[in-house]
Scaffold this motif. Sequence first.
Motif, PDB file in Angstrom:
ATOM      1  N   LYS A 117       0.835  -1.213   0.000  1.00  0.00           N
ATOM      2  CA  LYS A 117       0.000   0.000   0.000  1.00  0.00           C
ATOM      3  C   LYS A 117       0.859   1.249   0.000  1.00  0.00           C
ATOM      4  O   LYS A 117       0.580   2.240  -0.699  1.00  0.00           O
ATOM      5  CB  LYS A 117      -0.927  -0.016   1.212  1.00  0.00           C
ATOM      6  CG  LYS A 117      -1.909   1.156   1.243  1.00  0.00           C
ATOM      7  CD  LYS A 117      -2.895   1.019   2.398  1.00  0.00           C
ATOM      8  CE  LYS A 117      -3.898   2.165   2.370  1.00  0.00           C
ATOM      9  NZ  LYS A 117      -4.901   2.035   3.452  1.00  0.00           N
ATOM     10  N   ARG A 143      -5.641  -7.201  -4.573  1.00  0.00           N
ATOM     11  CA  ARG A 143      -6.264  -6.441  -3.498  1.00  0.00           C
ATOM     12  C   ARG A 143      -7.729  -6.116  -3.792  1.00  0.00           C
ATOM     13  O   ARG A 143      -8.358  -5.374  -3.038  1.00  0.00           O
ATOM     14  CB  ARG A 143      -5.476  -5.151  -3.256  1.00  0.00           C
ATOM     15  CG  ARG A 143      -4.077  -5.391  -2.691  1.00  0.00           C
ATOM     16  CD  ARG A 143      -3.285  -4.085  -2.619  1.00  0.00           C
ATOM     17  NE  ARG A 143      -3.839  -3.169  -1.628  1.00  0.00           N
ATOM     18  CZ  ARG A 143      -3.441  -3.075  -0.364  1.00  0.00           C
ATOM     19  NH1 ARG A 143      -2.471  -3.851   0.081  1.00  0.00           N
ATOM     20  NH2 ARG A 143      -3.986  -2.192   0.457  1.00  0.00           N
ATOM     21  N   SER A 144      -8.259  -6.658  -4.872  1.00  0.00           N
ATOM     22  CA  SER A 144      -9.652  -6.364  -5.235  1.00  0.00           C
ATOM     23  C   SER A 144     -10.506  -7.626  -5.304  1.00  0.00           C
ATOM     24  O   SER A 144     -11.565  -7.621  -5.926  1.00  0.00           O
ATOM     25  CB  SER A 144      -9.693  -5.661  -6.602  1.00  0.00           C
ATOM     26  OG  SER A 144      -9.299  -6.557  -7.644  1.00  0.00           O
ATOM     27  N   PHE A 167      -2.035   2.723  -2.582  1.00  0.00           N
ATOM     28  CA  PHE A 167      -3.356   2.147  -2.815  1.00  0.00           C
ATOM     29  C   PHE A 167      -4.372   2.768  -1.848  1.00  0.00           C
ATOM     30  O   PHE A 167      -4.067   3.039  -0.686  1.00  0.00           O
ATOM     31  CB  PHE A 167      -3.335   0.629  -2.614  1.00  0.00           C
ATOM     32  CG  PHE A 167      -2.651  -0.128  -3.715  1.00  0.00           C
ATOM     33  CD1 PHE A 167      -2.981   0.100  -5.046  1.00  0.00           C
ATOM     34  CD2 PHE A 167      -1.680  -1.073  -3.423  1.00  0.00           C
ATOM     35  CE1 PHE A 167      -2.360  -0.596  -6.058  1.00  0.00           C
ATOM     36  CE2 PHE A 167      -1.061  -1.784  -4.426  1.00  0.00           C
ATOM     37  CZ  PHE A 167      -1.393  -1.540  -5.758  1.00  0.00           C
ATOM     38  N   ASN A 168      -5.590   2.938  -2.338  1.00  0.00           N
ATOM     39  CA  ASN A 168      -6.657   3.494  -1.514  1.00  0.00           C
ATOM     40  C   ASN A 168      -7.856   2.551  -1.478  1.00  0.00           C
ATOM     41  O   ASN A 168      -8.996   2.992  -1.357  1.00  0.00           O
ATOM     42  CB  ASN A 168      -7.072   4.870  -2.047  1.00  0.00           C
ATOM     43  CG  ASN A 168      -7.915   5.642  -1.047  1.00  0.00           C
ATOM     44  OD1 ASN A 168      -7.774   5.469   0.167  1.00  0.00           O
ATOM     45  ND2 ASN A 168      -8.809   6.486  -1.553  1.00  0.00           N
ATOM     46  N   ASP A 169      -7.605   1.251  -1.602  1.00  0.00           N
ATOM     47  CA  ASP A 169      -8.701   0.285  -1.614  1.00  0.00           C
ATOM     48  C   ASP A 169      -9.205   0.045  -0.194  1.00  0.00           C
ATOM     49  O   ASP A 169      -8.575   0.436   0.792  1.00  0.00           O
ATOM     50  CB  ASP A 169      -8.251  -1.032  -2.250  1.00  0.00           C
ATOM     51  CG  ASP A 169      -7.101  -1.671  -1.499  1.00  0.00           C
ATOM     52  OD1 ASP A 169      -7.342  -2.215  -0.413  1.00  0.00           O
ATOM     53  OD2 ASP A 169      -5.956  -1.610  -1.995  1.00  0.00           O
ATOM     54  N   THR A 170     -10.344  -0.612  -0.124  1.00  0.00           N
ATOM     55  CA  THR A 170     -10.973  -0.876   1.181  1.00  0.00           C
ATOM     56  C   THR A 170     -11.135  -2.369   1.428  1.00  0.00           C
ATOM     57  O   THR A 170     -12.100  -2.807   2.055  1.00  0.00           O
ATOM     58  CB  THR A 170     -12.350  -0.185   1.252  1.00  0.00           C
ATOM     59  OG1 THR A 170     -13.173  -0.660   0.174  1.00  0.00           O
ATOM     60  CG2 THR A 170     -12.207   1.321   1.165  1.00  0.00           C
ATOM     61  N   SER A 171     -10.198  -3.151   0.921  1.00  0.00           N
ATOM     62  CA  SER A 171     -10.312  -4.604   1.056  1.00  0.00           C
ATOM     63  C   SER A 171     -10.374  -5.054   2.507  1.00  0.00           C
ATOM     64  O   SER A 171     -11.027  -6.040   2.837  1.00  0.00           O
ATOM     65  CB  SER A 171      -9.138  -5.295   0.359  1.00  0.00           C
ATOM     66  OG  SER A 171      -9.355  -5.366  -1.028  1.00  0.00           O
ATOM     67  N   ALA A 220      -2.745  -4.708  -7.564  1.00  0.00           N
ATOM     68  CA  ALA A 220      -4.059  -4.063  -7.447  1.00  0.00           C
ATOM     69  C   ALA A 220      -5.170  -5.086  -7.657  1.00  0.00           C
ATOM     70  O   ALA A 220      -6.213  -5.031  -6.976  1.00  0.00           O
ATOM     71  CB  ALA A 220      -4.173  -2.925  -8.453  1.00  0.00           C
ATOM     72  N   THR A 228     -13.840  -5.530   3.764  1.00  0.00           N
ATOM     73  CA  THR A 228     -14.722  -6.248   2.843  1.00  0.00           C
ATOM     74  C   THR A 228     -15.906  -6.895   3.545  1.00  0.00           C
ATOM     75  O   THR A 228     -16.976  -7.058   2.957  1.00  0.00           O
ATOM     76  CB  THR A 228     -13.924  -7.313   2.070  1.00  0.00           C
ATOM     77  OG1 THR A 228     -14.741  -7.875   1.032  1.00  0.00           O
ATOM     78  CG2 THR A 228     -13.440  -8.430   2.985  1.00  0.00           C
TER      79      THR A 228
END
Length: 411
Positions: free
Chosen positions: A228, A300-301, A233-237, A297, A240
């Motif tokens: 990250k 992480r999705s 990265f700005n994901d919210t995994s 990425a 989840t």
Amino acid sequence: MENELKLIWLRISALLIAIALLADFEFSSNIKNTVTSLQGHSTNKTHGFGKTWVRSKASRATNATNNTVLEGTILFDSRGNCIPGPNQPLAKLFHKRDPLDEPRIDPKEAAAVEEVACDFHGRADAHFPHVMQQLYRCFSYWMDYHKKDRYLIMPTGKVEGKLSTHPFVSGVLDMFEFTMDVGLIMKSVFEPNALDDLIKMPHVDMQAFNLVGNFSIRHAYHLHYYAKKEFDFNDTSAQTCKHQKPRIAILNRAANSRRSMLNALQIANLTEIQELSRNNTVDVTYFEGLSFEDQIAFFRSVDILISPHGAQLTGVAFINAPCSHVLELFTKGYALPGFFGSLAIESGKEYSYFYMSENPPDHEQATTKKERNRARAQNLCPATDLMVDTIRKLVGEWEQCCNARNAKGGI
């Protein structure tokens, strides 16, 4: 005399024709037997093998117990759709870490150590998943003592060139060097016996790891943190489980590659599966040509990942979502669930696999390099109803896991 020669020639010609007809009949019978054994369908439904049924490149694997030859085929209908073959029941892997992969520095001596160095023992011909076997172990070793100065002793020459050109490996090395502050040192800078002298110093600890066996990784949380940080990265995994549905994805291999899931799009477009996935979509992704950042990425999705066996699974440790699951598919004659399965489990995922054959894998594993190459060259065509039932089961497990985490406040 001339008439006698003509008569002999006619007899030879008749004999050759008879042999050819017999061989053709036997070949057709073999195809019909293959179709019946693989599909359980009456061969009366094929309406002519030449137009309706097409054989892919067949792979052969030797049964180690009785030396019989087992031939794997993929069949296609008149519309070009692959026809599913048999499979063994869904299996779940339970992995136990090798004691050699536990922390190696004696706690009593760790306080005196200031520098920890991982000595990379690479080969120029090493496939990149085997390179990552060692680099994941180096990462674990550094994180055991993350407040120490960290170094990676790199080989020179062809090995160095291969490491720096592969997108995944070079991406990992960049993350080590620029985000984790790992010092990359080439062996060529050391004088003869200098490394041996360094090992003897009380403030230095140096370890080397093998390229063989299964994967091992500890401190996966730190791996996600540095990934990250590397790419912002700005994901919210990590959150989840706040959602009602998991993210389902298929990581496929190119159709002209080996072990491609030929009906991946068909499975991804099934309404029964799409309704189980978040946003009612199931992505089908290929890593050919993707950068290291794009590959990370993707990992992480996703919550539930379905993929054929292959090097594209080397990055499953970067899946950072809790309650995630990896489902791997193996071709007939070649099953190594402990390889990427160990990486998935040690980095905190659930792992299951399918072996696509009518026989258990221990009955027909390829034993020579030639047989393994043939077995690994096969493509895959899992049955759609099989995948629907399996994904429904994995989604149910994901829901149970998330409910349990949410009941504990997301821990």
